[in-house]
Design a protein around this motif. Structure first.
Motif, PDB file in Angstrom:
ATOM      1  N   LEU A  85       0.835  -1.204   0.000  1.00  0.00           N
ATOM      2  CA  LEU A  85       0.000   0.000   0.000  1.00  0.00           C
ATOM      3  C   LEU A  85       0.868   1.252   0.000  1.00  0.00           C
ATOM      4  N   PHE A  86       1.982   1.239   0.729  1.00  0.00           N
ATOM      5  CA  PHE A  86       2.910   2.367   0.719  1.00  0.00           C
ATOM      6  C   PHE A  86       3.492   2.572  -0.671  1.00  0.00           C
ATOM      7  N   ILE A  87       3.913   1.492  -1.317  1.00  0.00           N
ATOM      8  CA  ILE A  87       4.488   1.586  -2.663  1.00  0.00           C
ATOM      9  C   ILE A  87       3.445   2.103  -3.647  1.00  0.00           C
ATOM     10  N   PHE A  88       2.214   1.609  -3.548  1.00  0.00           N
ATOM     11  CA  PHE A  88       1.145   2.082  -4.425  1.00  0.00           C
ATOM     12  C   PHE A  88       0.888   3.570  -4.215  1.00  0.00           C
ATOM     13  N   THR A  89       0.823   3.999  -2.959  1.00  0.00           N
ATOM     14  CA  THR A  89       0.568   5.406  -2.648  1.00  0.00           C
ATOM     15  C   THR A  89       1.699   6.278  -3.171  1.00  0.00           C
ATOM     16  N   ALA A  90       2.938   5.872  -2.957  1.00  0.00           N
ATOM     17  CA  ALA A  90       4.086   6.636  -3.460  1.00  0.00           C
ATOM     18  C   ALA A  90       4.070   6.708  -4.982  1.00  0.00           C
ATOM     19  N   ALA A  91       3.685   5.622  -5.636  1.00  0.00           N
ATOM     20  CA  ALA A  91       3.616   5.623  -7.098  1.00  0.00           C
ATOM     21  C   ALA A  91       2.525   6.569  -7.600  1.00  0.00           C
ATOM     22  N   VAL A  92       1.381   6.585  -6.933  1.00  0.00           N
ATOM     23  CA  VAL A  92       0.305   7.503  -7.331  1.00  0.00           C
ATOM     24  C   VAL A  92       0.774   8.951  -7.173  1.00  0.00           C
ATOM     25  N   ILE A  93       1.454   9.250  -6.066  1.00  0.00           N
ATOM     26  CA  ILE A  93       1.966  10.605  -5.852  1.00  0.00           C
ATOM     27  C   ILE A  93       2.964  10.973  -6.946  1.00  0.00           C
ATOM     28  N   ALA A  94       3.904  10.081  -7.235  1.00  0.00           N
ATOM     29  CA  ALA A  94       4.938  10.363  -8.238  1.00  0.00           C
ATOM     30  C   ALA A  94       4.352  10.522  -9.639  1.00  0.00           C
ATOM     31  N   ILE A  95       3.461   9.634 -10.022  1.00  0.00           N
ATOM     32  CA  ILE A  95       2.868   9.704 -11.366  1.00  0.00           C
ATOM     33  C   ILE A  95       2.025  10.960 -11.514  1.00  0.00           C
ATOM     34  N   ALA A  96       1.219  11.282 -10.497  1.00  0.00           N
ATOM     35  CA  ALA A  96       0.394  12.488 -10.558  1.00  0.00           C
ATOM     36  C   ALA A  96       1.268  13.738 -10.627  1.00  0.00           C
ATOM     37  N   TYR A  97       2.390  13.728  -9.902  1.00  0.00           N
ATOM     38  CA  TYR A  97       3.285  14.892  -9.921  1.00  0.00           C
ATOM     39  C   TYR A  97       3.945  15.057 -11.286  1.00  0.00           C
ATOM     40  N   VAL A  98       4.383  13.970 -11.878  1.00  0.00           N
ATOM     41  CA  VAL A  98       5.002  14.044 -13.211  1.00  0.00           C
ATOM     42  C   VAL A  98       3.989  14.568 -14.227  1.00  0.00           C
ATOM     43  N   ILE A  99       2.764  14.082 -14.158  1.00  0.00           N
ATOM     44  CA  ILE A  99       1.728  14.556 -15.081  1.00  0.00           C
ATOM     45  C   ILE A  99       1.451  16.037 -14.851  1.00  0.00           C
TER      46      ILE A  99
END
Length: 102
Positions: free
Chosen positions: A79-93
């Motif tokens: 869940l931590f990895i998923f949350t970090a990935a969502v944050i990173a992908i949303a930030y890049v976009i």
């Protein structure tokens, strides 16, 4: 409703955005949380896609601290990895919209 109005009046400004003019990876969380408290899930997701995963992760951490059921991190780590990935992908976009070369 008074709590929501109070939160809207006391939102913390982003120091990185004030300094550089660019959003940080957490910019939008407060507005997203307020939209979620108002019941507007779609707008909450649009403002900051990681709000729900962050809240689920925090709830899991609090309950795990109390009841100690995830000793091997079988739930928290993914869940931590998923949350970090969502944050990173949303930030890049989000930051791709600020491309100065375009």
């Amino acid at each position: 409703m008074n709590t929501i109005k109070w939160l809207q009046n006391f939102m913390i400004p982003c120091p990185l955005k004030k300094l550089t003019g660019f959003d940080c990876p957490g910019c939008g969380f407060q507005r997203s949380l307020i939209a979620l408290l108002k019941g507007d899930v779609i707008n909450s997701f649009y403002l900051y896609p990681a709000t729900l995963p962050i809240l689920v992760f925090l709830a899991l951490c609090v309950t795990d601290a109390r009841y100690k059921y995830d000793k091997n991190l079988r739930i928290k780590r993914p869940l931590f990895i998923f949350t970090a990935a969502v944050i990173a992908i949303a930030y890049v976009i989000k930051m791709s919209k600020y491309n100065p070369l375009a």
